[in-house]
Scaffold this motif. Structure first.
Motif, PDB file in Angstrom:
ATOM      1  N   GLY A  10       0.775  -1.241   0.000  1.00  0.00           N
ATOM      2  CA  GLY A  10       0.000   0.000   0.000  1.00  0.00           C
ATOM      3  C   GLY A  10       0.801   1.284   0.000  1.00  0.00           C
ATOM      4  O   GLY A  10       0.244   2.369   0.054  1.00  0.00           O
ATOM      5  N   LYS A  13       3.681   1.347  -4.652  1.00  0.00           N
ATOM      6  CA  LYS A  13       4.623   0.763  -5.625  1.00  0.00           C
ATOM      7  C   LYS A  13       3.965   0.627  -6.993  1.00  0.00           C
ATOM      8  O   LYS A  13       4.529   1.017  -8.018  1.00  0.00           O
ATOM      9  CB  LYS A  13       5.106  -0.622  -5.151  1.00  0.00           C
ATOM     10  N   THR A  15       1.232   2.097  -8.160  1.00  0.00           N
ATOM     11  CA  THR A  15       0.854   3.412  -8.697  1.00  0.00           C
ATOM     12  C   THR A  15       2.046   4.074  -9.380  1.00  0.00           C
ATOM     13  O   THR A  15       1.951   4.581 -10.504  1.00  0.00           O
ATOM     14  CB  THR A  15       0.357   4.308  -7.530  1.00  0.00           C
ATOM     15  N   THR A  31       4.782  -8.765  -9.324  1.00  0.00           N
ATOM     16  CA  THR A  31       4.513 -10.175  -9.032  1.00  0.00           C
ATOM     17  C   THR A  31       3.099 -10.353  -8.474  1.00  0.00           C
ATOM     18  O   THR A  31       2.448 -11.361  -8.745  1.00  0.00           O
ATOM     19  CB  THR A  31       5.555 -10.742  -8.047  1.00  0.00           C
ATOM     20  N   GLU A  57      -0.080 -14.280   3.266  1.00  0.00           N
ATOM     21  CA  GLU A  57       1.211 -14.992   3.350  1.00  0.00           C
ATOM     22  C   GLU A  57       1.926 -14.896   1.999  1.00  0.00           C
ATOM     23  O   GLU A  57       1.296 -14.678   0.966  1.00  0.00           O
ATOM     24  CB  GLU A  57       0.977 -16.471   3.669  1.00  0.00           C
ATOM     25  N   ARG A  88      10.929  -9.880  -2.116  1.00  0.00           N
ATOM     26  CA  ARG A  88      10.420  -9.581  -0.776  1.00  0.00           C
ATOM     27  C   ARG A  88      10.852 -10.561   0.287  1.00  0.00           C
ATOM     28  O   ARG A  88      10.249 -10.614   1.361  1.00  0.00           O
ATOM     29  CB  ARG A  88       8.915  -9.339  -0.772  1.00  0.00           C
ATOM     30  N   ARG A 127      -9.134   1.137  -0.971  1.00  0.00           N
ATOM     31  CA  ARG A 127      -8.967   0.493  -2.285  1.00  0.00           C
ATOM     32  C   ARG A 127      -9.888  -0.715  -2.414  1.00  0.00           C
ATOM     33  O   ARG A 127     -10.535  -0.892  -3.440  1.00  0.00           O
ATOM     34  CB  ARG A 127      -7.512   0.067  -2.488  1.00  0.00           C
ATOM     35  N   ARG A 140      -0.312  -8.696   6.454  1.00  0.00           N
ATOM     36  CA  ARG A 140       0.675  -8.382   5.401  1.00  0.00           C
ATOM     37  C   ARG A 140       1.752  -7.434   5.938  1.00  0.00           C
ATOM     38  O   ARG A 140       2.928  -7.555   5.589  1.00  0.00           O
ATOM     39  CB  ARG A 140      -0.022  -7.771   4.180  1.00  0.00           C
ATOM     40  N   LYS A 168       2.952  11.579   0.644  1.00  0.00           N
ATOM     41  CA  LYS A 168       2.610  12.867   0.034  1.00  0.00           C
ATOM     42  C   LYS A 168       1.924  12.576  -1.292  1.00  0.00           C
ATOM     43  O   LYS A 168       1.755  11.404  -1.656  1.00  0.00           O
ATOM     44  CB  LYS A 168       3.847  13.746  -0.121  1.00  0.00           C
TER      45      LYS A 168
HETATM   46  P1  AP5 Z   1      -0.701   0.799  -4.677  1.00  0.00           P
HETATM   47  O1  AP5 Z   1       0.027   1.566  -5.715  1.00  0.00           O
HETATM   48  O2  AP5 Z   1      -1.633  -0.261  -5.097  1.00  0.00           O
HETATM   49  O3  AP5 Z   1       0.335   0.269  -3.592  1.00  0.00           O
HETATM   50  P2  AP5 Z   1       1.277  -0.995  -3.616  1.00  0.00           P
HETATM   51  O4  AP5 Z   1       2.522  -0.599  -2.894  1.00  0.00           O
HETATM   52  O5  AP5 Z   1       1.406  -1.525  -4.987  1.00  0.00           O
HETATM   53  O6  AP5 Z   1       0.424  -1.938  -2.671  1.00  0.00           O
HETATM   54  P3  AP5 Z   1      -0.054  -3.451  -2.832  1.00  0.00           P
HETATM   55  O7  AP5 Z   1      -1.217  -3.655  -1.911  1.00  0.00           O
HETATM   56  O8  AP5 Z   1      -0.191  -3.831  -4.244  1.00  0.00           O
HETATM   57  O9  AP5 Z   1       1.185  -4.153  -2.202  1.00  0.00           O
HETATM   58  P4  AP5 Z   1       1.303  -5.583  -1.713  1.00  0.00           P
HETATM   59  O10 AP5 Z   1       2.752  -5.715  -1.557  1.00  0.00           O
HETATM   60  O11 AP5 Z   1       0.494  -5.908  -0.498  1.00  0.00           O
HETATM   61  O12 AP5 Z   1       0.569  -6.442  -2.821  1.00  0.00           O
HETATM   62  P5  AP5 Z   1       1.119  -7.274  -4.013  1.00  0.00           P
HETATM   63  O13 AP5 Z   1       0.131  -7.193  -5.078  1.00  0.00           O
HETATM   64  O14 AP5 Z   1       2.532  -6.957  -4.297  1.00  0.00           O
HETATM   65  O15 AP5 Z   1      -1.477   1.859  -3.765  1.00  0.00           O
HETATM   66  C1  AP5 Z   1      -2.357   1.428  -2.743  1.00  0.00           C
HETATM   67  C2  AP5 Z   1      -3.566   2.371  -2.686  1.00  0.00           C
HETATM   68  O16 AP5 Z   1      -3.124   3.662  -2.253  1.00  0.00           O
HETATM   69  C3  AP5 Z   1      -4.258   2.584  -4.043  1.00  0.00           C
HETATM   70  O17 AP5 Z   1      -5.626   2.701  -3.857  1.00  0.00           O
HETATM   71  C4  AP5 Z   1      -3.642   3.910  -4.550  1.00  0.00           C
HETATM   72  O18 AP5 Z   1      -4.510   4.612  -5.389  1.00  0.00           O
HETATM   73  C5  AP5 Z   1      -3.392   4.644  -3.248  1.00  0.00           C
HETATM   74  N1  AP5 Z   1      -2.203   5.523  -3.320  1.00  0.00           N
HETATM   75  C6  AP5 Z   1      -1.011   5.247  -3.916  1.00  0.00           C
HETATM   76  N2  AP5 Z   1      -0.147   6.274  -3.743  1.00  0.00           N
HETATM   77  C7  AP5 Z   1      -0.824   7.218  -3.002  1.00  0.00           C
HETATM   78  C8  AP5 Z   1      -0.459   8.514  -2.479  1.00  0.00           C
HETATM   79  N3  AP5 Z   1       0.770   9.039  -2.696  1.00  0.00           N
HETATM   80  N4  AP5 Z   1      -1.380   9.187  -1.768  1.00  0.00           N
HETATM   81  C9  AP5 Z   1      -2.623   8.653  -1.544  1.00  0.00           C
HETATM   82  N5  AP5 Z   1      -3.023   7.445  -2.013  1.00  0.00           N
HETATM   83  C10 AP5 Z   1      -2.123   6.736  -2.730  1.00  0.00           C
HETATM   84  O19 AP5 Z   1       1.091  -8.756  -3.377  1.00  0.00           O
HETATM   85  C11 AP5 Z   1      -0.129  -9.377  -3.038  1.00  0.00           C
HETATM   86  C12 AP5 Z   1       0.145 -10.781  -2.511  1.00  0.00           C
HETATM   87  O20 AP5 Z   1       0.763 -11.563  -3.560  1.00  0.00           O
HETATM   88  C13 AP5 Z   1       1.130 -10.876  -1.340  1.00  0.00           C
HETATM   89  O21 AP5 Z   1       0.479 -10.687  -0.096  1.00  0.00           O
HETATM   90  C14 AP5 Z   1       1.678 -12.293  -1.532  1.00  0.00           C
HETATM   91  O22 AP5 Z   1       0.732 -13.243  -1.071  1.00  0.00           O
HETATM   92  C15 AP5 Z   1       1.765 -12.423  -3.042  1.00  0.00           C
HETATM   93  N6  AP5 Z   1       3.079 -11.992  -3.588  1.00  0.00           N
HETATM   94  C16 AP5 Z   1       3.313 -10.960  -4.450  1.00  0.00           C
HETATM   95  N7  AP5 Z   1       4.613 -10.836  -4.729  1.00  0.00           N
HETATM   96  C17 AP5 Z   1       5.243 -11.831  -4.049  1.00  0.00           C
HETATM   97  C18 AP5 Z   1       6.606 -12.211  -3.912  1.00  0.00           C
HETATM   98  N8  AP5 Z   1       7.601 -11.539  -4.539  1.00  0.00           N
HETATM   99  N9  AP5 Z   1       6.883 -13.273  -3.120  1.00  0.00           N
HETATM  100  C19 AP5 Z   1       5.905 -13.966  -2.481  1.00  0.00           C
HETATM  101  N10 AP5 Z   1       4.607 -13.640  -2.551  1.00  0.00           N
HETATM  102  C20 AP5 Z   1       4.268 -12.579  -3.334  1.00  0.00           C
END
Ligand code: AP5
Ligand code: MG
Length: 186
Positions: A10, A13, A15, A31, A57, A88, A127, A140, A168
């Motif tokens: 969140g 990344k 965005t 990923t 997880e 990660r 979101r 998480r 910001k």
């Molecule tokens: P967003 O840009 O979506 O943030 P993000 O950092 O991409 O957050 P994620 O929830 O996608 O991260 P995550 O690591 O939990 O999930 P992932 O998909 O990688 O922004 C979030 C929100 O804030 C949006 O609504 C946006 O509009 C808003 N926002 C952004 N910037 C803003 C700002 N400046 N001001 C205000 N609002 C803002 O992983 C999901 C799952 O997949 C994991 O839990 C795991 O099970 C698995 N997984 C993924 N990658 C791996 C890996 N490498 N190894 C093992 N498991 C993995």
């Protein structure tokens, strides 16, 4: 240009990666997005990943490294790529270094986007993705602290780590990242 966007769930990344891929014409490799696509398609990987993702997880390191090797060796990655959500864990970071060496790719700039936990929880509840309920978000964040945060030290030791304030406006965060990437060879 090879970039790792690093940070807790969140922080923005995804965005920022979307904006950067347009600016620099290199692909975003998320990923999380790739796993969600596998879930949507109902592939064996997707079926396995869904259970872990719903709980917050991590999916196994060897599976993730296999997905990444397949992705970064495609032709659209020749000029570089933006990793979003990978590596990660320490084994993923070490595995990535080995892959870069194997495929003769230059080193990375790792940019951490830092945002306080309570701001993160607020953003993710708004979101509303499948894994954006409060219990899973908090889990998480715990998984991030225990398994992912140590990866920072790995990149600090390699001398390729920068941290920026992500609490910001999206545009301000973007301009800061762009400046880092245009003033240093990545
Ligand atoms: P967003 O840009 O979506 O943030 P993000 O950092 O991409 O957050 P994620 O929830 O996608 O991260 P995550 O690591 O939990 O999930 P992932 O998909 O990688 O922004 C979030 C929100 O804030 C949006 O609504 C946006 O509009 C808003 N926002 C952004 N910037 C803003 C700002 N400046 N001001 C205000 N609002 C803002 O992983 C999901 C799952 O997949 C994991 O839990 C795991 O099970 C698995 N997984 C993924 N990658 C791996 C890996 N490498 N190894 C093992 N498991 C993995
Ligand atoms: Mg994301």
């Amino acid at each position: 240009m090879h970039v790792i966007l690093f940070g807790a769930p969140g922080v923005g990344k995804g965005t920022q990666a979307q904006l950067l891929q347009k600016e620099f014409n290199i692909p975003q490799i998320s990923t999380g997005d790739m796993l969600r696509q596998a879930v949507a398609e109902g592939t064996p990987l997707g079926l396995q990943a869904k259970k872990l993702m719903d709980k917050g997880e991590l999916v196994a390191d060897d599976i993730m490294l296999g997905i990444i090797e397949d992705r970064i060796t495609r032709s659209d990655c020749q000029k570089g790529f933006i990793l979003d959500g990978f590596p990660r864990t320490i084994p993923q970071a070490e595995g990535l270094s080995a892959l870069l060496k194997k495929h003769n790719m230059p080193d990375f700039t790792c940019i951490e986007i830092a945002v306080p936990d309570e701001v993160i929880v607020d953003r993710l509840l708004k979101r509303g993705r499948a894994d954006d309920n409060e219990a899973t978000i908090r889990h998480r964040l715990n998984v991030y602290q225990s398994q992912t945060a140590p990866v920072k030290e790995y990149y600090k030791q390699l001398g390729s780590f920068v941290s920026i304030n992500g609490n910001k406006a999206i545009e301000d965060v973007y301009n800061e990242i762009k400046q880092i990437l245009t003033t240093q060879v990545a």
